[in-house]
Write a protein that holds these residues in place. Structure first.
Motif, PDB file in Angstrom:
ATOM      1  N   ASP A 190       0.848  -1.221   0.014  1.00 45.22           N
ATOM      2  CA  ASP A 190       0.035  -0.156   0.086  1.00 45.22           C
ATOM      3  C   ASP A 190       0.899   1.201   0.088  1.00 45.22           C
ATOM      4  O   ASP A 190       0.300   2.352  -0.405  1.00 45.22           O
ATOM      5  CB  ASP A 190      -0.812  -0.015   1.171  1.00 45.22           C
ATOM      6  CG  ASP A 190      -1.956  -1.097   1.492  1.00 45.22           C
ATOM      7  OD1 ASP A 190      -2.825  -0.965   0.528  1.00 45.22           O
ATOM      8  OD2 ASP A 190      -1.607  -2.268   1.941  1.00 45.22           O
ATOM      9  N   LEU A 191       1.997   1.285   0.659  1.00 40.46           N
ATOM     10  CA  LEU A 191       2.838   2.453   0.512  1.00 40.46           C
ATOM     11  C   LEU A 191       4.229   2.230   0.114  1.00 40.46           C
ATOM     12  O   LEU A 191       4.874   1.201   0.390  1.00 40.46           O
ATOM     13  CB  LEU A 191       2.764   2.868   2.202  1.00 40.46           C
ATOM     14  CG  LEU A 191       2.886   4.348   2.663  1.00 40.46           C
ATOM     15  CD1 LEU A 191       1.733   4.933   1.778  1.00 40.46           C
ATOM     16  CD2 LEU A 191       2.726   4.411   4.106  1.00 40.46           C
ATOM     17  N   ALA A 192       4.871   3.396  -0.202  1.00 42.00           N
ATOM     18  CA  ALA A 192       6.190   3.345  -0.614  1.00 42.00           C
ATOM     19  C   ALA A 192       7.011   4.464  -0.154  1.00 42.00           C
ATOM     20  O   ALA A 192       6.468   5.531   0.178  1.00 42.00           O
ATOM     21  CB  ALA A 192       6.272   3.447  -2.287  1.00 42.00           C
ATOM     22  N   LEU A 193       8.055   4.116   0.758  1.00 41.69           N
ATOM     23  CA  LEU A 193       8.964   5.067   1.515  1.00 41.69           C
ATOM     24  C   LEU A 193      10.279   5.215   0.707  1.00 41.69           C
ATOM     25  O   LEU A 193      10.777   4.056   0.517  1.00 41.69           O
ATOM     26  CB  LEU A 193       8.927   4.658   3.060  1.00 41.69           C
ATOM     27  CG  LEU A 193       7.731   5.019   3.876  1.00 41.69           C
ATOM     28  CD1 LEU A 193       6.459   4.349   3.509  1.00 41.69           C
ATOM     29  CD2 LEU A 193       8.153   4.550   5.327  1.00 41.69           C
ATOM     30  N   THR A 194      10.703   6.340   0.763  1.00 42.84           N
ATOM     31  CA  THR A 194      12.116   6.601   0.099  1.00 42.84           C
ATOM     32  C   THR A 194      12.915   7.299   1.075  1.00 42.84           C
ATOM     33  O   THR A 194      12.643   8.277   1.623  1.00 42.84           O
ATOM     34  CB  THR A 194      11.991   7.381  -1.070  1.00 42.84           C
ATOM     35  OG1 THR A 194      11.335   6.759  -2.007  1.00 42.84           O
ATOM     36  CG2 THR A 194      13.455   7.613  -1.592  1.00 42.84           C
ATOM     37  N   PHE A 195      14.132   6.952   1.504  1.00 44.08           N
ATOM     38  CA  PHE A 195      15.128   7.464   2.541  1.00 44.08           C
ATOM     39  C   PHE A 195      16.348   7.832   1.982  1.00 44.08           C
ATOM     40  O   PHE A 195      16.758   7.301   0.953  1.00 44.08           O
ATOM     41  CB  PHE A 195      15.252   6.516   3.810  1.00 44.08           C
ATOM     42  CG  PHE A 195      14.213   5.819   4.217  1.00 44.08           C
ATOM     43  CD1 PHE A 195      13.861   6.640   5.369  1.00 44.08           C
ATOM     44  CD2 PHE A 195      13.530   4.719   3.847  1.00 44.08           C
ATOM     45  CE1 PHE A 195      12.556   5.810   6.174  1.00 44.08           C
ATOM     46  CE2 PHE A 195      12.437   4.010   4.630  1.00 44.08           C
ATOM     47  CZ  PHE A 195      11.755   4.646   5.888  1.00 44.08           C
TER      48      PHE A 195
ATOM     49  N   VAL B 299      12.222  10.941   2.873  1.00 39.62           N
ATOM     50  CA  VAL B 299      12.234  12.153   1.746  1.00 39.62           C
ATOM     51  C   VAL B 299      10.853  11.859   0.769  1.00 39.62           C
ATOM     52  O   VAL B 299      10.755  12.780  -0.065  1.00 39.62           O
ATOM     53  CB  VAL B 299      13.451  12.268   1.003  1.00 39.62           C
ATOM     54  CG1 VAL B 299      14.661  12.773   1.763  1.00 39.62           C
ATOM     55  CG2 VAL B 299      13.732  10.879  -0.125  1.00 39.62           C
ATOM     56  N   ALA B 300      10.234  10.786   0.835  1.00 40.18           N
ATOM     57  CA  ALA B 300       9.117  10.468   0.170  1.00 40.18           C
ATOM     58  C   ALA B 300       8.227   9.527   0.893  1.00 40.18           C
ATOM     59  O   ALA B 300       8.738   8.364   1.176  1.00 40.18           O
ATOM     60  CB  ALA B 300       9.130  10.216  -1.316  1.00 40.18           C
ATOM     61  N   VAL B 301       6.822   9.517   0.944  1.00 34.46           N
ATOM     62  CA  VAL B 301       5.798   8.846   1.479  1.00 34.46           C
ATOM     63  C   VAL B 301       4.774   8.740   0.347  1.00 34.46           C
ATOM     64  O   VAL B 301       3.963   9.827   0.387  1.00 34.46           O
ATOM     65  CB  VAL B 301       5.300   9.030   2.849  1.00 34.46           C
ATOM     66  CG1 VAL B 301       4.516   8.124   3.381  1.00 34.46           C
ATOM     67  CG2 VAL B 301       6.318   9.176   3.833  1.00 34.46           C
ATOM     68  N   ARG B 302       4.653   7.643  -0.536  1.00 32.82           N
ATOM     69  CA  ARG B 302       3.333   7.887  -1.443  1.00 32.82           C
ATOM     70  C   ARG B 302       2.779   6.275  -1.447  1.00 32.82           C
ATOM     71  O   ARG B 302       3.222   5.430  -0.908  1.00 32.82           O
ATOM     72  CB  ARG B 302       4.181   7.837  -2.720  1.00 32.82           C
ATOM     73  CG  ARG B 302       4.968   9.285  -2.885  1.00 32.82           C
ATOM     74  CD  ARG B 302       3.872  10.261  -3.405  1.00 32.82           C
ATOM     75  NE  ARG B 302       4.763  11.564  -3.286  1.00 32.82           N
ATOM     76  CZ  ARG B 302       4.203  12.691  -3.834  1.00 32.82           C
ATOM     77  NH1 ARG B 302       2.796  12.622  -4.238  1.00 32.82           N
ATOM     78  NH2 ARG B 302       4.622  13.865  -3.447  1.00 32.82           N
ATOM     79  N   GLU B 303       1.433   6.520  -1.694  1.00 36.41           N
ATOM     80  CA  GLU B 303       0.810   5.193  -2.134  1.00 36.41           C
ATOM     81  C   GLU B 303       1.778   4.410  -3.116  1.00 36.41           C
ATOM     82  O   GLU B 303       2.330   5.046  -4.033  1.00 36.41           O
ATOM     83  CB  GLU B 303      -0.599   5.726  -2.721  1.00 36.41           C
ATOM     84  CG  GLU B 303      -1.606   5.752  -1.790  1.00 36.41           C
ATOM     85  CD  GLU B 303      -3.062   5.928  -2.615  1.00 36.41           C
ATOM     86  OE1 GLU B 303      -3.916   5.043  -2.462  1.00 36.41           O
ATOM     87  OE2 GLU B 303      -3.012   6.905  -3.348  1.00 36.41           O
ATOM     88  N   THR B 304       1.837   3.114  -2.989  1.00 38.64           N
ATOM     89  CA  THR B 304       2.538   2.407  -3.906  1.00 38.64           C
ATOM     90  C   THR B 304       1.996   2.566  -5.196  1.00 38.64           C
ATOM     91  O   THR B 304       0.728   2.339  -5.632  1.00 38.64           O
ATOM     92  CB  THR B 304       2.570   0.873  -3.418  1.00 38.64           C
ATOM     93  OG1 THR B 304       3.068   0.703  -2.296  1.00 38.64           O
ATOM     94  CG2 THR B 304       3.080   0.033  -4.523  1.00 38.64           C
ATOM     95  N   GLY B 305       2.706   2.968  -6.171  1.00 46.81           N
ATOM     96  CA  GLY B 305       2.294   3.025  -7.711  1.00 46.81           C
ATOM     97  C   GLY B 305       1.657   4.360  -7.896  1.00 46.81           C
ATOM     98  O   GLY B 305       1.360   4.781  -8.752  1.00 46.81           O
ATOM     99  N   GLN B 306       1.826   5.582  -6.786  1.00 44.04           N
ATOM    100  CA  GLN B 306       1.297   6.690  -6.919  1.00 44.04           C
ATOM    101  C   GLN B 306       2.179   7.688  -7.542  1.00 44.04           C
ATOM    102  O   GLN B 306       3.347   7.358  -7.251  1.00 44.04           O
ATOM    103  CB  GLN B 306       0.910   7.309  -5.763  1.00 44.04           C
ATOM    104  CG  GLN B 306       0.352   8.631  -5.830  1.00 44.04           C
ATOM    105  CD  GLN B 306      -0.073   9.250  -4.462  1.00 44.04           C
ATOM    106  OE1 GLN B 306       0.235   8.682  -3.440  1.00 44.04           O
ATOM    107  NE2 GLN B 306      -0.273  10.811  -4.294  1.00 44.04           N
ATOM    108  N   PRO B 307       1.948   8.528  -8.612  1.00 41.11           N
ATOM    109  CA  PRO B 307       3.009   9.185  -9.299  1.00 41.11           C
ATOM    110  C   PRO B 307       3.623  10.245  -8.432  1.00 41.11           C
ATOM    111  O   PRO B 307       3.064  10.689  -7.574  1.00 41.11           O
ATOM    112  CB  PRO B 307       2.227   9.972 -10.203  1.00 41.11           C
ATOM    113  CG  PRO B 307       1.200   9.323 -10.746  1.00 41.11           C
ATOM    114  CD  PRO B 307       0.881   8.594  -9.272  1.00 41.11           C
ATOM    115  N   THR B 308       4.878  10.423  -8.157  1.00 46.85           N
ATOM    116  CA  THR B 308       5.613  11.341  -7.560  1.00 46.85           C
ATOM    117  C   THR B 308       5.233  12.848  -7.808  1.00 46.85           C
ATOM    118  O   THR B 308       4.908  13.204  -9.042  1.00 46.85           O
ATOM    119  CB  THR B 308       7.138  11.274  -7.356  1.00 46.85           C
ATOM    120  OG1 THR B 308       7.573  11.428  -8.859  1.00 46.85           O
ATOM    121  CG2 THR B 308       7.555   9.698  -7.101  1.00 46.85           C
ATOM    122  N   GLY B 309       5.347  13.561  -7.150  1.00 48.29           N
ATOM    123  CA  GLY B 309       4.784  15.153  -7.224  1.00 48.29           C
ATOM    124  C   GLY B 309       6.308  15.957  -6.668  1.00 48.29           C
ATOM    125  O   GLY B 309       7.283  15.400  -6.791  1.00 48.29           O
TER     126      GLY B 309
END
Length: 678
Positions: free
Chosen positions: A11-16, A26-36
């Motif tokens: 459900d969630l993608a985290l980037t460190f 540095v990023a918390v997004r729904e898995t598959g959600q385009p980055t903004g």
């Protein structure tokens, strides 16, 4: 050079960011959600302060030790990520733990790598960098009989804008939301949703602790931050010594993301279901009758209860709970603690009443306030001082009650023997555990800070509840604290039901009932339905509707009601049971937005892929029309089933609803999309 660590759940993608500085999320997004737009890459993942290592700011962000943490390693398992950092000067080691559920659950562990100790005064559970503070915050005030009052505000309205060029300072203002004392939701909910105004992005969180907590939002040079924590020194008089052999773990928090507020509230619903320690007994979702609200109000007797029991069974209740006062010879407030049935209220013994409940094949329940001992209770003199919360060696007393310290074996032993005896002697299958007394900042017993003593007690309470349910796996427990003053997911991950209010006026209960699923699962939201005999049919119906879109918690003088009134109650219970069949899979939505305290029209929809259960309240007198932005579906009145006073018409804008009643009224509908109707 900066390396990126990407960790994803379903459900969630985290980037460190990993480099020669502190680790940053540095990023918390729904898995598959385009980055903004991406968050400020300079905001540390962990903020931490200690005695001798503070920082001159009201903010908990921007800590000296937080900036000095350095990445050591990370470890991954299929469902867990652990990121280890160390601060070389003090030997502080912190481990950020991320656990995949429906969203992500996170906390921080701290220890010292070598000899010596460090007195922490703050340690974050999680800090998230934000791309911008051009965002709208959804948050909720919460108070006795006025729970779940959601509002939204622009962050820029509360954070000063003083940045004029690159060499000047950023404002150190913050928007802080803090829960104090042992009532974790006594003033505010530990939940929030932040919606970016520039991109389709929203972030949601909840702090899962049954005591003090804190979150704050602030601006940074390249964006902002969201900080989540349990108790702090600044806000809660908390500190703790950590060593190599004595680590500390923060309270857990949950994080979800989506594209808008509605999606995030849906994600929070899924996360709450994922973290709930659900037992086989929780699959039963009984209709419970309780004798308190607008009925006996803490004055039960055999004479009053027996006809109520018969009437509750007749309308179809599954459980019958005897509320406060069953143990009291007089005033029930300051005599609590011994939990022996009153002989004056029950001349032939409480067993006579309990046996009547059993004969009707209902499960008996009792109200209990386990964490307090009345100053006039004989138990107050029998238990040692060590069994109570103390300050400077003196018992903490609050409005005629002493407060048990659940770290104490004597306190635990007293509660275990009390509950086990009531279950063994009377076959009790349900307890309403109430909590009407606040602790203050805590206890310094054992040389701890006040805040840490309270934290240890709160965790001991959770451990006691776990042990109780292990011994009695069929027992169901309601969580109550003067209504919903401790409505958090430390408690609700364990307990079956949450009382959503003590509100006694049906018109005022409507916004509480409608907004509750933003904070608590629909299948745990215990809404009082207390129809009053002799009121108009619409008033009677309105009181019942309040309970239907959650867990209907029935009360009222059923034994005094006319046949037509009793038939209306049976009809409401039948409609409620239709929803109960699907309730633990339904996801809430608010077609008119989350209600405010004074809204004329209120709408709550509980949705599955094919069917929605729509509850509508109109709180003003006289005819009115409202249009709800819904997709076309067939409309079936669920309660009341026979109704000529409300009409429903599909238009290009959605569902147009008209009421012609001359007084406030409410309805429950079933909407079935084409091809899904059964």
């Amino acid at each position: 050079m900066t390396d990126l660590l990407r960790w994803s759940t379903p459900d969630l993608a985290l980037t460190f960011a990993l480099d020669d500085g502190p680790v940053r999320l540095v990023a918390v997004r729904e898995t598959g959600q385009p980055t903004g737009g991406e968050p400020d890459p300079s905001q540390p993942l962990v903020e931490v302060s200690a005695v001798g290592h503070g920082h001159s700011s009201n903010r908990q962000a921007g800590t000296v030790l937080g900036q000095q943490l350095r990445y050591v390693r990370h470890d991954e398992t299929p469902n867990t990520l652990r990121i280890v950092q160390e601060e070389p000067a003090t030997g502080l080691r912190v481990t950020s733990v991320f656990e995949a559920r429906a969203g992500v659950r996170a906390w921080t562990e701290a220890s010292i790598t070598g000899p010596g100790s460090l007195e922490l005064t703050f340690l974050s559970s999680l800090v998230v960098g934000l791309a911008s503070i051009d965002a709208e915050l959804h948050s909720a005030a919460n108070s006795w009989m006025a729970e779940n009052r959601w509002s939204k505000r622009l962050l820029r309205d509360v954070l000063a804008d003083i940045v004029s060029d690159s060499h000047q300072h950023v404002a150190r203002s913050r928007h802080a939301v803090t829960g104090t004392n042992s009532w974790s939701t006594g003033e505010q909910l530990p939940i929030g949703v932040l919606v970016d105004r520039r991109t389709p992005y929203a972030l949601g969180w909840q702090i899962e602790h049954n005591g003090p907590w804190h979150y704050e939002l602030g601006e940074t040079r390249r964006g902002g931050y969201l900080l989540l924590s349990g108790p702090t020194d600044h806000e809660h008089q908390w500190s703790v010594d950590v060593t190599a052999d004595k680590p500390f773990t923060t309270v857990p928090v949950s994080l979800v993301a989506g594209t808008d507020a509605g999606g995030v509230f849906a994600a929070l619903t899924r996360q709450r279901r994922a973290i709930r320690n659900r037992r086989p007994a929780d699959d039963r979702m009984p209709v419970i009758f309780n004798d308190y609200m607008n009925t006996l109000l803490g004055d039960p007797t055999t004479e009053k209860l027996l006809p109520l029991i018969d009437a509750a069974a007749d309308v179809g209740a599954d459980y019958f709970c005897i509320d406060a006062g069953w143990y009291a010879e007089g005033d029930w407030w300051n005599t609590v603690g011994a939990w022996q049935p009153s002989t004056t209220r029950f001349p032939n013994g409480l067993a006579e009443v309990i046996n009547r409940i059993h004969r009707h094949r209902m499960v008996p329940g009792l109200w209990l306030e386990p964490e307090v001992i009345g100053v006039r209770s004989p138990i107050a003199g029998e238990l040692p001082d060590d069994a109570f919360l103390t300050r400077h060696g003196k018992r903490v007393a609050e409005n005629g009650r002493y407060l048990l310290d659940l770290r104490s074996p004597a306190a635990r032993g007293h509660l275990d023997s009390t509950v086990d005896k009531l279950i063994d002697e009377f076959g009790i299958g349900f307890f309403k555990f109430d909590n009407n007394s606040m602790t203050g900042p805590g206890t310094d017993k054992g040389g701890t800070s006040l805040g840490h003593g309270l934290l240890e007690h709160n965790r001991a309470l959770l451990d006691w509840l776990d042990g109780l349910q292990t011994r009695h796996p069929d027992l169901l427990i309601e969580n109550c604290a003067s209504g919903a003053m401790r409505m958090d997911y430390a408690m609700l991950s364990r307990l079956h039901l949450q009382s959503t209010s003590d509100q006694e006026h049906p018109l005022l209960y409507a916004p509480i009932s409608a907004a509750a699923p933003a904070a608590v699962l629909p299948e745990q939201a215990g809404h009082w339905a207390y129809p009053i005999s002799g009121t108009t049919r619409e008033e009677f119906t309105f009181a019942l509707v309040n309970g239907i879109p959650g867990r209907l918690y029935l009360s009222g003088h059923l034994n005094r009601m006319a046949p037509a009134e009793l038939e209306l109650i049976r009809s409401a219970l039948a409609a409620h049971r239709v929803i109960l069949d699907d309730l633990d899979t339904l996801v809430p939505a608010w077609p008119l937005g989350l209600p405010t305290w004074t809204d004329e029209w209120i709408a709550l929809s509980l949705n599955s892929p094919g069917t929605s259960y729509l509850t509508l309240w109109h709180r003003a007198p006289g005819p009115s029309t409202i249009t709800l932005p819904l997709s076309r579906a067939s409309v079936d009145p669920l309660f009341p089933a026979a109704d000529n006073d409300w009409t429903y018409t599909w238009t290009a804008d959605g569902l147009s609803v008209t009421t012609t009643t001359p007084e406030p009224s409410a309805r429950v509908l079933r909407l079935t999309r084409t091809g899904d109707r059964t």
